[in-house]
Scaffold this motif. Structure first.
Motif, PDB file in Angstrom:
ATOM      1  N   GLU A 146       0.798  -1.222   0.000  1.00 49.39           N
ATOM      2  CA  GLU A 146       0.000   0.000   0.000  1.00 49.39           C
ATOM      3  C   GLU A 146       0.836   1.280   0.000  1.00 49.39           C
ATOM      4  O   GLU A 146       1.596   1.536  -0.913  1.00 49.39           O
ATOM      5  N   ASN A 147       0.749   2.081   1.067  1.00 47.83           N
ATOM      6  CA  ASN A 147       1.391   3.397   1.012  1.00 47.83           C
ATOM      7  C   ASN A 147       2.869   3.386   1.366  1.00 47.83           C
ATOM      8  O   ASN A 147       3.469   4.446   1.514  1.00 47.83           O
ATOM      9  N   ALA A 148       3.481   2.205   1.468  1.00 46.63           N
ATOM     10  CA  ALA A 148       4.942   2.158   1.619  1.00 46.63           C
ATOM     11  C   ALA A 148       5.628   2.798   0.422  1.00 46.63           C
ATOM     12  O   ALA A 148       6.755   3.295   0.541  1.00 46.63           O
ATOM     13  N   TYR A 149       4.956   2.802  -0.731  1.00 47.11           N
ATOM     14  CA  TYR A 149       5.548   3.433  -1.915  1.00 47.11           C
ATOM     15  C   TYR A 149       5.727   4.935  -1.725  1.00 47.11           C
ATOM     16  O   TYR A 149       6.550   5.553  -2.401  1.00 47.11           O
ATOM     17  N   GLY A 183      -2.448   4.476  -2.216  1.00 50.25           N
ATOM     18  CA  GLY A 183      -1.427   5.398  -1.749  1.00 50.25           C
ATOM     19  C   GLY A 183      -1.378   6.584  -2.701  1.00 50.25           C
ATOM     20  O   GLY A 183      -2.109   6.634  -3.702  1.00 50.25           O
ATOM     21  N   VAL A 184      -0.515   7.529  -2.409  1.00 50.44           N
ATOM     22  CA  VAL A 184      -0.383   8.695  -3.279  1.00 50.44           C
ATOM     23  C   VAL A 184       0.211   8.296  -4.628  1.00 50.44           C
ATOM     24  O   VAL A 184      -0.380   8.547  -5.683  1.00 50.44           O
ATOM     25  N   ARG A 221      -1.477   5.017 -11.166  1.00 51.96           N
ATOM     26  CA  ARG A 221      -2.411   3.909 -11.386  1.00 51.96           C
ATOM     27  C   ARG A 221      -1.710   2.553 -11.220  1.00 51.96           C
ATOM     28  O   ARG A 221      -1.877   1.644 -11.998  1.00 51.96           O
ATOM     29  N   GLY A 222      -0.925   2.473 -10.154  1.00 50.19           N
ATOM     30  CA  GLY A 222      -0.269   1.216  -9.805  1.00 50.19           C
ATOM     31  C   GLY A 222       1.063   0.974 -10.468  1.00 50.19           C
ATOM     32  O   GLY A 222       1.742  -0.019 -10.161  1.00 50.19           O
ATOM     33  N   PHE A 265      -8.023   7.697  -2.807  1.00 49.29           N
ATOM     34  CA  PHE A 265      -8.929   7.029  -3.730  1.00 49.29           C
ATOM     35  C   PHE A 265      -9.587   8.069  -4.630  1.00 49.29           C
ATOM     36  O   PHE A 265      -9.875   9.180  -4.198  1.00 49.29           O
ATOM     37  N   GLU A 266      -9.868   7.676  -5.863  1.00 45.02           N
ATOM     38  CA  GLU A 266     -10.630   8.543  -6.768  1.00 45.02           C
ATOM     39  C   GLU A 266     -12.116   8.340  -6.498  1.00 45.02           C
ATOM     40  O   GLU A 266     -12.887   7.944  -7.368  1.00 45.02           O
ATOM     41  N   GLU A 267     -12.497   8.608  -5.277  1.00 44.82           N
ATOM     42  CA  GLU A 267     -13.851   8.356  -4.814  1.00 44.82           C
ATOM     43  C   GLU A 267     -14.490   9.689  -4.460  1.00 44.82           C
ATOM     44  O   GLU A 267     -13.934  10.475  -3.698  1.00 44.82           O
TER      45      GLU A 267
END
Length: 450
Positions: free
Chosen positions: A12-15, A48-49, A55-56, A328-330
């Motif tokens: 996840e956000n470790a990136y 994550g950011v 997009r991954g 999220f794009e929510e």
């Protein structure tokens, strides 16, 4: 010979923390040899950011560095749709194993490097490996589109039967079931369940089956030795650094253009697991307040799992910091509900029935409301809105993530027929609130236990 398994999950956000993802890659590489298999168990491309911005794509840097033997899908690996998930599969070095995902009546990704199971050889042993993901994925991720998710126990039994015919020495399940791991471990004849989805770190022996979950955000790497079934816990920040991965993520973050300052925070706002899932917190109040303010609603409601843990918000807070809270794009949605429905939704804030957390977690952050909950009895004792008891026949305007109207997992009392509007993307709402009113939330007694 000893067979070694290395298990990472929910990166996840470790990136978004270049040093940490660099040390996770470095720790994997340092512990790997010819007797080792490396496996991931889902949510290793998002959220994550950087995952949102690319997009991954950023996960491909990590995968190229550690060369996993296999990964399985998590619910967030579909955040950018099934076609994007398959694009990443095609470009990643490892196969993806998942036995309970289908599309158009056929196994998902059958024309790509997606398989229900596979046999690996290492440490003088033949290892049969299969994967499963939570069947609630379509409910908790609207982006899954036309992909369906079947009963993981049935899929696991079929995979085990097929693998037994391959003369394997061990059978390993790559699972993104969360607390469903325990059921699988007791119902299906497997040696090891490498689990994910539930972010609580776990090492458990259920009969003859070993279950591990290393938690989230790339902080822990588990090493499992077979046949002894001994587990070694590696703290990633203490591990060796892969400088190329650190630099790649730092470059991607610099190029993302998310370092614009929006507010200054003098007292750090914690984003720990306890802050997200322990009841009322400053970070939860900030998000819920922003939603209620932006929508001019009676109530703001934020699910705890939608706030991602990470470093505290402090000093100069940037757009990137706010994206990392809800990456999220929510859109923010507005629902109109009766008081009776709102009270049912508030009562569903306790976490015992959810598969991705612990039974004592609390899942509702609120604004404009106060809740008094009897945790021992599992009962919502009192609920007010605007300082007044909820009236069952009154209509209330609620600002919340659109996801909560799609999902039947969290707050199932709320659904899409309650929606009256969709507004701005959630993190943009936080940005607008921070620029207008700054960020200075306080704990005010909105959620109380008796």
């Amino acid at each position: 010979m000893t067979l070694r398994l290395l298990h990472y999950s929910d990166v996840e956000n470790a990136y978004d923390a270049p040093d940490r993802i660099g040390r996770l890659a470095g720790t994997v590489r340092a512990r790997r040899d010819a007797d080792t298999l490396v496996f991931g168990t889902g949510d290793n491309t998002s959220p994550g950011v950087l995952p949102l911005v690319t997009r991954g794509e950023q996960a491909l840097d990590f995968f190229a560095a550690v060369e996993p033997d296999a990964d399985t899908f998590g619910n967030h690996d579909f955040d950018y749709g099934p076609d994007r998930a398959l694009e990443l599969v095609d470009r990643a070095p490892q196969p993806w194993l998942c036995a309970n995902v289908r599309r158009d009546g056929a196994p998902f990704g059958r024309d790509h490097d997606v398989h229900p199971w596979r046999v690996f050889e290492a440490g003088g042993a033949r290892v049969g490996v299969f994967g499963v993901v939570t069947p609630k994925t379509a409910s908790i991720n609207p982006a899954t589109g036309d992909v369906s998710f079947s009963d993981p126990i049935v899929a696991a039994e079929a995979a085990v039967e097929a693998l037994r015919e391959q003369d394997v020495d061990y059978i390993v399940c790559l699972s993104h079931l969360g607390r469903g791991d325990e059921q699988l471990a007791t119902a299906v004849d497997v040696d090891v369940v490498l689990g994910g989805h539930n972010h609580a770190e776990t090492v458990e022996r259920l009969g003859d089956t070993l279950l591990t979950r290393p938690g989230a955000n790339g902080e822990i790497l588990f090493e499992i030795d077979l046949p002894a079934r001994e587990v070694t816990r590696h703290i990633v920040v203490e591990g060796p650094l892969n400088e190329s991965i650190r630099d790649a993520m730092a470059d991607r973050m610099a190029a993302a253009g998310v370092d614009d300052r929006v507010a200054t925070v003098e007292e750090p706002i914690e984003r720990t697991e306890a802050a997200c899932f322990g009841g009322e917190s400053r970070v939860g109040n900030f998000v819920a307040d922003a939603y209620r303010w932006y929508a001019d609603a009676d109530v703001g409601l934020q699910n705890a799992g939608g706030i991602r843990s990470g470093p505290p918000l402090t000093d100069e807070v940037t757009v990137g910091d706010l994206i990392s809270l809800v990456p999220f794009e929510e859109p923010l949605a507005v629902a109109e509900v009766s008081g009776a429905t709102l009270r049912r939704a508030f009562a569903q804030g306790e976490g015992s029935r959810l598969g991705f957390g612990e039974p004592d977690w609390w899942h509702a952050h609120v604004s404009g409301a106060t809740l008094v909950y009897d945790r021992a009895a599992g009962d919502l004792r009192e609920a007010t809105v605007g300082g007044e008891p909820i009236r069952p026949d009154r209509t209330y305007r609620v600002a919340l993530s659109d996801y909560l109207l799609h999902s039947d997992d969290e707050f199932p009392a709320l659904d899409e027929h309650h929606r009256v509007d969709r507004l701005e993307v959630q993190y943009r709402v936080l940005e607008a609130y921070a620029r207008e009113l700054s960020i200075d939330p306080q704990v005010e007694g909105r959620i109380k236990w008796v």
